[in-house]
Design an enzyme around this catalytic site. Structure first.
Site, PDB file in Angstrom:
ATOM      1  N   LYS A 133     -63.429   5.672 -51.447  1.00  0.00           N
ATOM      2  CA  LYS A 133     -63.644   4.295 -51.896  1.00  0.00           C
ATOM      3  C   LYS A 133     -63.897   4.252 -53.405  1.00  0.00           C
ATOM      4  CE  LYS A 133     -67.638   1.958 -51.547  1.00  0.00           C
ATOM      5  NZ  LYS A 133     -68.800   1.207 -51.124  1.00  0.00           N
ATOM      6  N   LYS A 161     -74.259   9.339 -48.868  1.00  0.00           N
ATOM      7  CA  LYS A 161     -75.130   9.360 -50.057  1.00  0.00           C
ATOM      8  C   LYS A 161     -76.051  10.571 -50.048  1.00  0.00           C
ATOM      9  CE  LYS A 161     -74.591   4.870 -51.862  1.00  0.00           C
ATOM     10  NZ  LYS A 161     -75.086   3.606 -52.377  1.00  0.00           N
ATOM     11  N   LYS A 200     -69.011   2.191 -57.758  1.00  0.00           N
ATOM     12  CA  LYS A 200     -69.492   2.047 -59.130  1.00  0.00           C
ATOM     13  C   LYS A 200     -70.297   3.249 -59.618  1.00  0.00           C
ATOM     14  CE  LYS A 200     -72.121  -1.809 -57.442  1.00  0.00           C
ATOM     15  NZ  LYS A 200     -72.746  -1.030 -56.365  1.00  0.00           N
TER      16      LYS A 200
HETATM   17  N1  AQP Z   1     -64.123  -0.165 -53.223  1.00  0.00           N
HETATM   18  C1  AQP Z   1     -64.497  -1.235 -52.551  1.00  0.00           C
HETATM   19  N2  AQP Z   1     -63.608  -1.941 -51.845  1.00  0.00           N
HETATM   20  C2  AQP Z   1     -63.969  -3.052 -51.181  1.00  0.00           C
HETATM   21  N3  AQP Z   1     -65.229  -3.527 -51.153  1.00  0.00           N
HETATM   22  C3  AQP Z   1     -66.152  -2.845 -51.835  1.00  0.00           C
HETATM   23  N4  AQP Z   1     -67.481  -3.048 -52.023  1.00  0.00           N
HETATM   24  C4  AQP Z   1     -67.975  -2.082 -52.829  1.00  0.00           C
HETATM   25  N5  AQP Z   1     -66.995  -1.232 -53.177  1.00  0.00           N
HETATM   26  C5  AQP Z   1     -65.857  -1.676 -52.568  1.00  0.00           C
HETATM   27  C6  AQP Z   1     -68.205  -4.150 -51.414  1.00  0.00           C
HETATM   28  O1  AQP Z   1     -69.052  -4.680 -52.408  1.00  0.00           O
HETATM   29  C7  AQP Z   1     -70.258  -5.096 -51.815  1.00  0.00           C
HETATM   30  C8  AQP Z   1     -71.413  -4.528 -52.550  1.00  0.00           C
HETATM   31  O2  AQP Z   1     -71.624  -3.223 -52.267  1.00  0.00           O
HETATM   32  P1  AQP Z   1     -72.864  -2.508 -52.945  1.00  0.00           P
HETATM   33  O3  AQP Z   1     -72.638  -2.351 -54.365  1.00  0.00           O
HETATM   34  O4  AQP Z   1     -74.126  -3.172 -52.592  1.00  0.00           O
HETATM   35  O5  AQP Z   1     -72.875  -1.157 -52.207  1.00  0.00           O
HETATM   36  P2  AQP Z   1     -71.769  -0.127 -52.039  1.00  0.00           P
HETATM   37  O6  AQP Z   1     -70.851  -0.554 -50.956  1.00  0.00           O
HETATM   38  O7  AQP Z   1     -72.479   1.183 -51.862  1.00  0.00           O
HETATM   39  O8  AQP Z   1     -70.958  -0.147 -53.412  1.00  0.00           O
HETATM   40  P3  AQP Z   1     -70.586   1.017 -54.374  1.00  0.00           P
HETATM   41  O9  AQP Z   1     -69.742   0.491 -55.478  1.00  0.00           O
HETATM   42  O10 AQP Z   1     -70.036   2.180 -53.583  1.00  0.00           O
HETATM   43  O11 AQP Z   1     -71.964   1.346 -54.997  1.00  0.00           O
HETATM   44  P4  AQP Z   1     -72.702   2.704 -55.121  1.00  0.00           P
HETATM   45  O12 AQP Z   1     -71.731   3.586 -55.847  1.00  0.00           O
HETATM   46  O13 AQP Z   1     -73.941   2.430 -55.858  1.00  0.00           O
HETATM   47  O14 AQP Z   1     -72.945   3.142 -53.714  1.00  0.00           O
HETATM   48  C9  AQP Z   1     -70.212  -4.690 -50.360  1.00  0.00           C
HETATM   49  O15 AQP Z   1     -69.831  -5.815 -49.630  1.00  0.00           O
HETATM   50  C10 AQP Z   1     -69.144  -3.655 -50.331  1.00  0.00           C
HETATM   51  O16 AQP Z   1     -68.503  -3.626 -49.079  1.00  0.00           O
END
Ligand code: AQP
Length: 337
Positions: free
Chosen positions: A199, A117, A202
């Site tokens: 990955k 990040k 969002k």
């Molecule tokens: N692509 C993914 N595959 C499997 N699991 C995923 N998770 C997120 N993306 C995937 C799981 O969703 C939960 C919530 O994650 P989060 O939104 O709190 O944080 P993150 O992992 O940082 O998700 P994003 O989508 O990548 O958000 P941003 O873009 O804001 O950083 C977790 O259990 C994660 O493992």
């Protein structure tokens, strides 16, 4: 019948930092629903975490509510699970500060998410981004959670939470339960459709790589048609995470959507081209997400019901979290009020 208080505890959450993706659903929420009967579950909208990256306030509010409606549309029942907004329970930030003082600079520096990040937000590498894992440890430890269902990418954060809890317990006795990560077998890491080495996130700047759970069917189908496959000459649907990351990602998604094993999928598409396969995955995802989108829209039309759910959630979560926080304050030596 088993008493609710004897059930093992689960805590998990998602940041309302963007629209929920197919990755959020398959890697997290789907798994939460499966656990809701057997465990005492706390599922939050992690809005405090989301501001480590700059958010538009109106969007953040809208997404927090939409996310809650989507949790329920995916099958979470507020009568069974405690659904709440993280910022509604002040104990999270209160314990977060205490745990900051029991978390080492060196261990935070090793976190992959911090490195990723920081690279993506080079103009806003703030202290919150760095101390994110100690707030996440507070989220988990406040409820004395035994299990934390997460995707593969979050495993490191559950491990640091255990280290922080062990360090604290080592000084003050058994205050915190040590949690275990709980990672789904299929869908633990859903990758971007356009760059399958990354990955599906969002907050990805490339919307073509992400399928959003509330997206229109025609857009979903189009994105799958454009999904990157692989540049090998073999042109067959075969699971090989390293050699064929694009096809393997589509197989993971298809497997999670229709419940077939990789061997069954390989047999189904034997001798057929990637085009056929991508259309089938797109259609399967449309059917998977259709009822979720429709139910989310229905719930969003009833704001007062949604408010009553998050108020009740905050009350229940606040009660449980408050008990742990009081114990911690006493242990560290804060003068009671
Ligand atoms: N692509 C993914 N595959 C499997 N699991 C995923 N998770 C997120 N993306 C995937 C799981 O969703 C939960 C919530 O994650 P989060 O939104 O709190 O944080 P993150 O992992 O940082 O998700 P994003 O989508 O990548 O958000 P941003 O873009 O804001 O950083 C977790 O259990 C994660 O493992």
């Amino acid at each position: 019948m088993e008493n609710k208080t004897q059930k093992k505890v689960i805590l998990s959450g998602i940041q309302p930092s963007g629209e929920l993706t197919l990755g959020s659903y398959l890697g997290a929420i789907k798994n939460w629903v499966a656990l809701a009967d057997e465990y005492d579950c706390y599922y939050m909208m992690a809005d405090l975490h989301s501001i480590t990256v700059r958010q538009n306030p109106a969007d953040l509010r809208r997404r927090t509510l939409t996310q809650m409606a989507a949790y329920m549309a995916c099958g979470l029942d507020p009568k069974k699970s405690t659904i709440f907004v993280q910022s509604h329970v002040p104990a999270h930030t209160q314990l977060g500060w205490v745990l900051d003082c029991y978390t080492m600079f060196g261990e935070l520096s090793r976190m992959t998410q911090f490195k990723d990040k920081s690279a993506k937000n080079a103009d806003n590498i703030n202290a919150g981004l760095f101390t994110y894992p100690s707030l996440m440890a507070a989220d988990i430890l406040l409820y004395q959670a035994n299990l934390v269902p997460v995707g593969d990418d979050q495993k490191q954060h559950v491990e640091i939470c255990r280290d922080i809890a062990s360090r604290f317990n080592g000084v003050y006795g058994d205050v915190f339960t040590l949690p275990e990560p709980f990672i789904p077998k299929v869908g633990a890491r859903v990758m971007s459709l356009t760059s399958p080495e990354n990955k599906m996130s969002k907050s990805d700047k490339d919307p073509g790589g992400c399928v959003y759970i509330l997206e229109k069917p025609e857009d979903i189908v189009r994105k799958f048609k454009k999904a990157v496959t692989d540049s090998d000459t073999e042109h067959c649907v075969r699971f090989d995470r390293d050699g064929k990351p694009g096809v393997s990602n589509l197989m993971t998604i298809y497997s999670a959507a229709v419940g077939k094993t990789f061997a069954e999928i390989e047999a189904e598409f034997d001798g057929r081209g990637y085009g056929d396969f991508k259309s089938a995955v797109g259609e399967a995802v449309v059917e998977l997400l259709r009822p979720i989108r429709e139910e989310t829209e229905r719930l969003l039309a009833d704001k007062s019901y949604l408010e009553s759910v998050y108020r009740a959630g905050a009350e229940k979560a606040g009660y449980v979290a408050g008990k742990t926080l009081r114990k911690v304050y006493k242990k560290v030596g804060f003068l009671p009020r």
